[in-house]
Design a protein around this motif. Structure first.
Motif, PDB file in Angstrom:
ATOM      1  N   VAL A 117       0.791  -1.237   0.000  1.00 55.33           N
ATOM      2  CA  VAL A 117       0.000   0.000   0.000  1.00 55.33           C
ATOM      3  C   VAL A 117       0.822   1.287   0.000  1.00 55.33           C
ATOM      4  N   PRO A 118       2.070   1.315   0.488  1.00 61.15           N
ATOM      5  CA  PRO A 118       2.779   2.589   0.471  1.00 61.15           C
ATOM      6  C   PRO A 118       2.838   3.229  -0.919  1.00 61.15           C
ATOM      7  N   CYS A 119       2.990   2.404  -1.924  1.00 59.93           N
ATOM      8  CA  CYS A 119       3.095   2.918  -3.296  1.00 59.93           C
ATOM      9  C   CYS A 119       1.840   2.631  -4.103  1.00 59.93           C
ATOM     10  N   ASP A 120       0.760   2.318  -3.416  1.00 57.60           N
ATOM     11  CA  ASP A 120      -0.524   2.059  -4.067  1.00 57.60           C
ATOM     12  C   ASP A 120      -0.443   0.951  -5.111  1.00 57.60           C
ATOM     13  N   ALA A 121       0.443  -0.013  -4.884  1.00 57.72           N
ATOM     14  CA  ALA A 121       0.578  -1.129  -5.823  1.00 57.72           C
ATOM     15  C   ALA A 121      -0.622  -2.065  -5.699  1.00 57.72           C
ATOM     16  N   ASP A 122      -0.958  -2.709  -6.777  1.00 57.84           N
ATOM     17  CA  ASP A 122      -2.045  -3.679  -6.808  1.00 57.84           C
ATOM     18  C   ASP A 122      -1.554  -4.977  -6.171  1.00 57.84           C
ATOM     19  N   VAL A 123      -2.134  -5.350  -5.049  1.00 54.94           N
ATOM     20  CA  VAL A 123      -1.687  -6.521  -4.295  1.00 54.94           C
ATOM     21  C   VAL A 123      -1.786  -7.791  -5.134  1.00 54.94           C
ATOM     22  N   MET A 124      -2.860  -7.945  -5.896  1.00 56.24           N
ATOM     23  CA  MET A 124      -3.021  -9.154  -6.693  1.00 56.24           C
ATOM     24  C   MET A 124      -2.018  -9.215  -7.848  1.00 56.24           C
ATOM     25  N   GLU A 125      -1.698  -8.077  -8.421  1.00 55.71           N
ATOM     26  CA  GLU A 125      -0.680  -8.043  -9.472  1.00 55.71           C
ATOM     27  C   GLU A 125       0.679  -8.444  -8.898  1.00 55.71           C
ATOM     28  N   GLU A 126       0.989  -7.930  -7.733  1.00 58.08           N
ATOM     29  CA  GLU A 126       2.251  -8.275  -7.082  1.00 58.08           C
ATOM     30  C   GLU A 126       2.265  -9.751  -6.677  1.00 58.08           C
ATOM     31  N   PHE A 127       1.130 -10.243  -6.196  1.00 57.28           N
ATOM     32  CA  PHE A 127       1.045 -11.659  -5.835  1.00 57.28           C
ATOM     33  C   PHE A 127       1.334 -12.535  -7.053  1.00 57.28           C
ATOM     34  N   GLU A 128       0.788 -12.188  -8.194  1.00 61.16           N
ATOM     35  CA  GLU A 128       1.026 -12.966  -9.417  1.00 61.16           C
ATOM     36  C   GLU A 128       2.515 -13.016  -9.750  1.00 61.16           C
ATOM     37  N   TYR A 129       3.206 -11.912  -9.551  1.00 64.34           N
ATOM     38  CA  TYR A 129       4.644 -11.870  -9.831  1.00 64.34           C
ATOM     39  C   TYR A 129       5.418 -12.766  -8.861  1.00 64.34           C
ATOM     40  N   TYR A 130       5.075 -12.737  -7.577  1.00 62.51           N
ATOM     41  CA  TYR A 130       5.854 -13.422  -6.546  1.00 62.51           C
ATOM     42  C   TYR A 130       5.371 -14.827  -6.206  1.00 62.51           C
ATOM     43  N   LYS A 131       4.205 -15.225  -6.670  1.00 64.02           N
ATOM     44  CA  LYS A 131       3.571 -16.448  -6.141  1.00 64.02           C
ATOM     45  C   LYS A 131       4.447 -17.695  -6.189  1.00 64.02           C
ATOM     46  N   ASP A 132       5.307 -17.815  -7.181  1.00 66.15           N
ATOM     47  CA  ASP A 132       6.177 -18.994  -7.257  1.00 66.15           C
ATOM     48  C   ASP A 132       7.454 -18.842  -6.446  1.00 66.15           C
ATOM     49  N   ARG A 133       7.643 -17.678  -5.821  1.00 65.04           N
ATOM     50  CA  ARG A 133       8.850 -17.418  -5.029  1.00 65.04           C
ATOM     51  C   ARG A 133       8.531 -17.301  -3.532  1.00 65.04           C
ATOM     52  N   ILE A 134       7.279 -17.456  -3.160  1.00 64.47           N
ATOM     53  CA  ILE A 134       6.861 -17.207  -1.781  1.00 64.47           C
ATOM     54  C   ILE A 134       7.288 -18.347  -0.862  1.00 64.47           C
ATOM     55  N   ALA A 135       8.056 -17.982   0.166  1.00 63.74           N
ATOM     56  CA  ALA A 135       8.493 -18.948   1.172  1.00 63.74           C
ATOM     57  C   ALA A 135       7.706 -18.786   2.458  1.00 63.74           C
TER      58      ALA A 135
END
Length: 193
Positions: A117-135
């Motif tokens: 939220v600090p940069c008003d980023a879309d959480v779901m868009e970011e999740f799509e980018y990171y989903k295969d890297r989430i530990a």
């Protein structure tokens, strides 16, 4: 670890001590925050222009995390990085955070659902980018506007001036149910807090 402010020797000592401690306690993952701009006043926000002007510091941060990750790999501890919600840090900006993941193969993410939220980023868009890297996942919820849903806290004010208040997990605007469903569908078996 303030990789941008300390020598390579001091950085190595810091991350080896942390990783060795993680080994002793049986931790599988270790979240490292790679530094902030220490010359910022409390509450002062780093700008995108300032981040561009401080490229040498960001390079030191990336290289520090790369070395820490390599050491962690040698000890069986996955070094992770999160979407940090502190404006004094350059990784508050999603495009800077992504550089770490693009430049450090195999780096894992400690995904914090409320920290975009600090940069008003879309959480779901970011999740799509990171989903295969989430530990690891931190299920932090926030709600925009003046509806505090019973939580009496000072709002977090984003880069664009939007106000976000803490919310009970699943009741805010961070798409928690969708993220949990997506993680379940991909058979996520990492830690969650």
């Amino acid at each position: 670890i303030p990789f941008n402010m300390i020598s390579d020797e001091e950085a190595e000592k810091a991350y080896t001590e942390l990783i060795d401690c993680a080994v002793r306690v049986g931790a599988k993952h270790l979240l490292i925050t790679p530094g902030i701009f220490h010359d910022k006043e409390s509450g002062e926000k780093t700008t995108r222009e300032e981040v561009a002007a401080r490229e040498p510091e960001i390079r030191r941060m990336i290289e520090g995390v790369r070395k820490a990750k390599a050491y962690g790999d040698s000890k069986g501890v996955a070094v992770t990085l999160e979407d940090y919600d502190v404006f004094a840090s350059p990784i508050v900006f999603p495009e800077v955070l992504r550089r770490f993941f693009e430049e450090i193969p195999g780096l894992q993410c400690s995904f914090d659902t409320g920290n975009f939220v600090p940069c008003d980023a879309d959480v779901m868009e970011e999740f799509e980018y990171y989903k295969d890297r989430i530990a690891t996942v931190h299920l932090k919820d926030r709600v925009e506007g003046d509806d505090r849903r019973g939580v009496e806290k000072t709002p977090f004010i984003s880069e664009s001036g939007r106000m976000y208040y803490p919310a009970v997990v699943g009741s805010g605007d961070m798409h928690i149910p969708e993220i949990v469903d997506a993680l379940t569908a991909q058979r996520y078996d990492g830690a969650g807090i």
